[in-house]
Motif scaffolding. Structure first.
Motif, short mmCIF file in Angstrom:
data_model
loop_
_atom_site.label_atom_id
_atom_site.label_comp_id
_atom_site.label_asym_id
_atom_site.label_seq_id
_atom_site.Cartn_x
_atom_site.Cartn_y
_atom_site.Cartn_z
N GLY A 242 -3.55 -8.18 13.99
CA GLY A 242 -2.19 -8.48 13.58
C GLY A 242 -2.07 -9.23 12.28
O GLY A 242 -0.97 -9.69 11.93
N LEU A 243 -3.15 -9.32 11.51
CA LEU A 243 -3.09 -9.99 10.22
C LEU A 243 -2.69 -9.03 9.10
O LEU A 243 -1.95 -9.40 8.19
N LEU A 244 -3.17 -7.79 9.16
CA LEU A 244 -2.96 -6.80 8.10
C LEU A 244 -2.35 -5.53 8.67
O LEU A 244 -2.31 -5.33 9.88
N ARG A 245 -1.93 -4.67 7.75
CA ARG A 245 -1.50 -3.31 8.08
C ARG A 245 -2.31 -2.33 7.26
O ARG A 245 -2.56 -2.56 6.07
N LEU A 246 -2.70 -1.23 7.88
CA LEU A 246 -3.48 -0.19 7.21
C LEU A 246 -2.53 0.82 6.56
O LEU A 246 -1.56 1.26 7.19
N CYS A 247 -2.81 1.17 5.30
CA CYS A 247 -1.96 2.10 4.56
C CYS A 247 -2.79 3.23 3.98
O CYS A 247 -3.90 3.02 3.50
N TRP A 248 -2.21 4.43 3.99
CA TRP A 248 -2.82 5.61 3.37
C TRP A 248 -1.91 6.00 2.20
O TRP A 248 -0.76 6.38 2.39
N GLU A 249 -2.43 5.86 0.98
CA GLU A 249 -1.63 6.09 -0.21
C GLU A 249 -2.00 7.42 -0.86
O GLU A 249 -3.19 7.72 -1.02
N LEU A 250 -1.00 8.19 -1.26
CA LEU A 250 -1.22 9.46 -1.95
C LEU A 250 -1.17 9.20 -3.45
O LEU A 250 -0.18 8.66 -3.97
N ILE A 251 -2.23 9.58 -4.16
CA ILE A 251 -2.42 9.23 -5.55
C ILE A 251 -2.29 10.48 -6.42
O ILE A 251 -2.99 11.48 -6.20
N CYS A 252 -1.39 10.42 -7.41
CA CYS A 252 -1.25 11.53 -8.36
C CYS A 252 -2.52 11.63 -9.19
O CYS A 252 -2.99 10.62 -9.74
N PRO A 253 -3.11 12.82 -9.34
CA PRO A 253 -4.34 12.94 -10.12
C PRO A 253 -4.12 12.79 -11.62
O PRO A 253 -5.10 12.63 -12.36
N HIS A 254 -2.88 12.82 -12.08
CA HIS A 254 -2.60 12.71 -13.51
C HIS A 254 -2.33 11.26 -13.92
O HIS A 254 -3.10 10.66 -14.67
N CYS A 255 -1.24 10.68 -13.42
CA CYS A 255 -0.93 9.29 -13.77
C CYS A 255 -1.71 8.31 -12.89
O CYS A 255 -1.77 7.12 -13.20
N ARG A 256 -2.28 8.81 -11.79
CA ARG A 256 -3.06 8.00 -10.84
C ARG A 256 -2.23 6.91 -10.21
O ARG A 256 -2.74 5.86 -9.79
N GLY A 257 -0.93 7.14 -10.15
CA GLY A 257 -0.02 6.21 -9.49
C GLY A 257 0.18 6.57 -8.04
O GLY A 257 -0.06 7.70 -7.61
N VAL A 258 0.65 5.60 -7.24
CA VAL A 258 0.92 5.83 -5.83
C VAL A 258 2.25 6.57 -5.71
O VAL A 258 3.29 6.06 -6.12
N ARG A 259 2.21 7.74 -5.14
CA ARG A 259 3.42 8.55 -5.01
C ARG A 259 4.03 8.45 -3.61
O ARG A 259 5.21 8.72 -3.44
N GLN A 260 3.25 8.11 -2.62
CA GLN A 260 3.76 7.99 -1.26
C GLN A 260 2.79 7.14 -0.46
O GLN A 260 1.57 7.19 -0.67
N THR A 261 3.32 6.32 0.44
CA THR A 261 2.49 5.50 1.32
C THR A 261 2.89 5.79 2.76
O THR A 261 4.08 5.74 3.10
N VAL A 262 1.91 6.10 3.59
CA VAL A 262 2.18 6.33 5.02
C VAL A 262 1.34 5.37 5.84
O VAL A 262 0.25 4.95 5.41
N ARG A 263 1.83 5.03 7.00
CA ARG A 263 1.15 4.06 7.85
C ARG A 263 0.20 4.72 8.85
O ARG A 263 -0.65 4.05 9.43
N VAL A 264 0.37 6.03 9.05
CA VAL A 264 -0.42 6.75 10.05
C VAL A 264 -1.10 7.93 9.35
O VAL A 264 -0.45 8.67 8.60
N LEU A 265 -2.39 8.11 9.59
CA LEU A 265 -3.15 9.19 8.95
C LEU A 265 -2.53 10.55 9.23
O LEU A 265 -2.51 11.42 8.36
N GLY A 266 -2.00 10.75 10.43
CA GLY A 266 -1.41 12.02 10.80
C GLY A 266 -0.19 12.39 9.99
O GLY A 266 0.25 13.55 10.01
N GLU A 267 0.40 11.42 9.26
CA GLU A 267 1.56 11.70 8.42
C GLU A 267 1.19 12.12 7.00
O GLU A 267 2.07 12.40 6.19
N VAL A 268 -0.10 12.14 6.68
CA VAL A 268 -0.53 12.60 5.36
C VAL A 268 -0.27 14.10 5.26
O VAL A 268 -0.77 14.88 6.06
N PRO A 269 0.53 14.54 4.28
CA PRO A 269 0.84 15.97 4.16
C PRO A 269 -0.27 16.71 3.42
O PRO A 269 -1.08 16.09 2.72
#
Length: 638
Positions: A242-269
């Motif tokens: 309960g100290l942290l939360r796990l995040c899965w971030e989708l990274i654009c290969p061009h600007c390498r910025g975070v385009r979307q963050t999901v909390r559950v791996l199953g939500e990664v498109p």
């Protein structure tokens, strides 16, 4: 007047009100640049108002309040040349100005240090509003001076970069302090080292909010001088506590910025998009997903509001970003160091390479020998380029539309925690067994060493011991296999009947685990006489969804299964390419195990495969053998 990239857009607006603030600083441009581009941190130090940003079809919209008035604007992407200059343009919907150009220019001083010029070009909405700008100039100049003098002093004191212009958070309440103490105790009970647990809890308790928006384990482990694997495991356990939360971030290969963050791996498109880059990308690319952590809000609410976008700070792989109008030509002095760069136009799939050579390489190849060369970059050019250090780049837009030229480092800085690192941890699979991939999602997990273990003669084994005793023995066998795999930094991917499939990031660890297993299940094991055959292969793999779990798939996995047909009880079989890996060589050299060489003619391979077969209980080396498997020979796992 400062020459900025929006001259054509502002030339018909009339003369601007120009603010120019010059500061002579002790720090070098290299020391100042990483902080100046973090305009969110700089503007906070200047006590400028917060900004709310939204993205609409790739266009960035900003909103803020100043002196009780609400302002809204469109913000153009920043333009910069790393270490030298950066600028942006705001187009206001309302207020006393229609446009604002902000620019920073750094120049080295002959006496040492840096001259920093800050330009603010205001374009008044009407002549009546021009006198109002004199009211704010003195305030803004003083705010810049306070922040920059503080920054210059901190750099002179050799403060670590992460504390420059940092702000200490307010003390946490007693109840939260009790929870932190309980979480720390839980982490210690779970086997996390005291030093790792203390560093993590201190970070959550005392770090700047800006450093807690995305907790990136790899740079933190390096900064704290903690083993990366240990810190990842500690963060996973802290998430369950309960100290942290796990995040899965989708990274654009061009600007390498975070385009979307999901909390559950199953939500990664399977696919994602980046509107500013006008690009769609697949999430199966090696760098498409980064794993980060956030502080649980019940422990501490991290302020995610911003004072500025800090675009260049999030794109430090981009050394030059410049928009050009149709027909425009612009020359820029750069500080490009030796290395390989990619030159591209935002929204275009094509790119060309620029190799910047050091002076010794320049002398040995057919490249310009001047320390400063001009490199011409036009839209549509494809040929690779070469230059010496710090070339002058001339950008030419021969198209009919405004284009943004980008010069970026082709290398990815290895500071990201990728899904493969988590999938390869038994702790992740145990603590987050509910995590799974969506059916259409495949994630590249890079090079893995796959181990297959199977019981030899399992049918006869059950007949000889009976179902009850055999089942108990097989169950104990699974526990011992799990223990050996985990002890050698591997992960059990799945079980198939009596067989086990495991994966390792290091082939030496995989080979060590295989040797340990064959030493456990040897001829003299009197309780059951259970024996194993083991095979190993090394290569790239895909993570996929199978039976709502995270499974590995690919030729590497298939070959490991097929090699089972060439291993007998007590033996380990693997390709000769794995044997030749230096990490495996260290294990083989330490164990001094006889190695038999075989050449296999396998029907699914175009060429014969050289493999090695180890037999821990054979003292002499068997002669080389060429094997052509028959149709009836066992070719895989049952």
């Amino acid at each position: 007047m400062f020459d900025h990239p929006w001259t054509r857009e502002t030339r018909d607006l009339g003369p601007p009100i120009a603010w120019r603030f010059s500061f002579d600083l002790q720090a070098s441009a290299e020391e100042l640049w990483p902080i100046l581009i973090d305009t969110d941190r700089l503007d906070r130090a200047m006590r400028l108002p917060l900004i709310e940003y939204t993205e609409q079809d790739g266009v960035l919209r900003g909103a803020s309040r100043l002196f009780g008035y609400a302002f809204r604007w469109t913000e153009r992407p920043w333009a910069w040349v790393a270490g030298k200059q950066m600028s942006t343009l705001r187009v206001y919907d309302n207020g006393i100005a229609t446009h604002l150009v902000v620019a920073f220019v750094l120049e080295p001083r002959s006496a040492g240090g840096t001259r920093l010029d800050v330009h603010l070009l205001w374009y008044p909405r009407s002549a009546l509003s021009r006198p109002l700008f004199s009211v704010g100039e003195r305030h803004v100049r003083a705010a810049y001076r306070r922040a920059l003098e503080r920054l210059d002093q901190q750099i002179a004191e050799d403060r670590p970069r992460h504390v420059l212009l940092a702000r200490r958070p307010p003390a946490l309440g007693r109840e939260v302090q009790r929870r932190l103490a309980a979480i720390r105790a839980e982490l210690l009970r779970d086997g996390v080292k005291a030093g790792v647990a203390d560093a993590l809890v201190r970070h959550v308790e005392g770090a700047d909010d800006m450093d807690l928006r995305r907790i990136r384990v790899v740079p933190l482990a390096r900064r704290w001088r903690i083993d990366e694997r240990e810190l990842v495991i500690a963060c996973l356990r802290a998430t369950r506590a309960g100290l942290l939360r796990l995040c899965w971030e989708l990274i654009c290969p061009h600007c390498r910025g975070v385009r979307q963050t999901v909390r559950v791996l199953g939500e990664v498109p399977p696919k994602a998009s980046c509107a500013p880059c006008a690009a769609e990308f697949s999430t199966d690319a090696p760098e498409a997903i980064e794993v980060t952590f956030q502080v649980d809000p019940s422990i501490r609410r991290v302020d995610t509001r911003v004072h500025c976008l800090a675009e260049a700070a999030t794109k430090q792989h981009i050394h030059v970003q410049q928009p050009l109008d149709p027909g425009e030509r612009r020359s820029l002095e750069t500080r490009l160091s030796p290395g390989r760069y990619r030159v591209r136009i935002v929204g275009e799939p094509r790119h060309r390479l620029l190799d910047v050579l050091d002076f010794l390489d320049v002398l040995n190849v057919n490249a310009p020998r001047s320390p400063v060369q001009e490199v011409m970059l036009r839209e549509g050019d494809k040929a690779a380029l070469r230059s010496g250090p710090s070339p002058v780049l001339t950008l030419v837009n021969e198209g009919r539309e405004r284009r943004t030229f980008v010069v970026e480092d082709v290398r990815w800085v290895d500071d990201a925690l990728r899904p493969a690192a988590l999938f390869g941890l038994q702790e992740f699979r145990d603590l987050f067994a509910f995590e799974f991939l969506a059916a259409k999602v495949q994630i590249q997990v890079g090079e893995q060493t796959i181990l297959f273990s199977d019981i030899v003669g399992s049918t006869r084994f059950y007949e000889r011991l009976g179902d009850a005793r055999a089942f108990a023995a097989v169950k104990r066998h699974f526990h011992e296999v799990y223990t050996a795999v985990r002890a050698n930094r591997g992960v059990v991917v799945k079980t198939i009947g009596d067989a086990v499939m495991a994966a390792f990031r290091d082939p030496g660890d995989a080979l060590q685990a295989a040797v340990a297993l064959q030493e456990l299940f040897h001829d003299d094991r009197s309780e059951t006489g259970l024996r194993l055959r083991l095979t190993l292969t090394m290569g790239s793999c895909l993570a996929v969804n199978l039976n709502s779990g995270i499974d590995y798939f690919g030729r590497t996995v298939n070959l490991a299964a097929k090699l089972q047909g060439f291993a007998s009880a007590g033996q380990i079989v693997f390709p000769a390419s794995l044997r030749d890996d230096p990490r495996a060589q260290r294990v083989l050299g330490a164990q001094k195990i006889p190695v038999q060489e075989l050449t296999l003619d396998l029907p699914f391979l175009d060429e014969p495969l050289d493999v090695c077969r180890l037999d821990l209980h054979r003292s002499e080396v068997a002669p080389p053998v060429r094997v052509r498997p028959s149709r009836h020979r066992r070719a895989g796992m049952h």
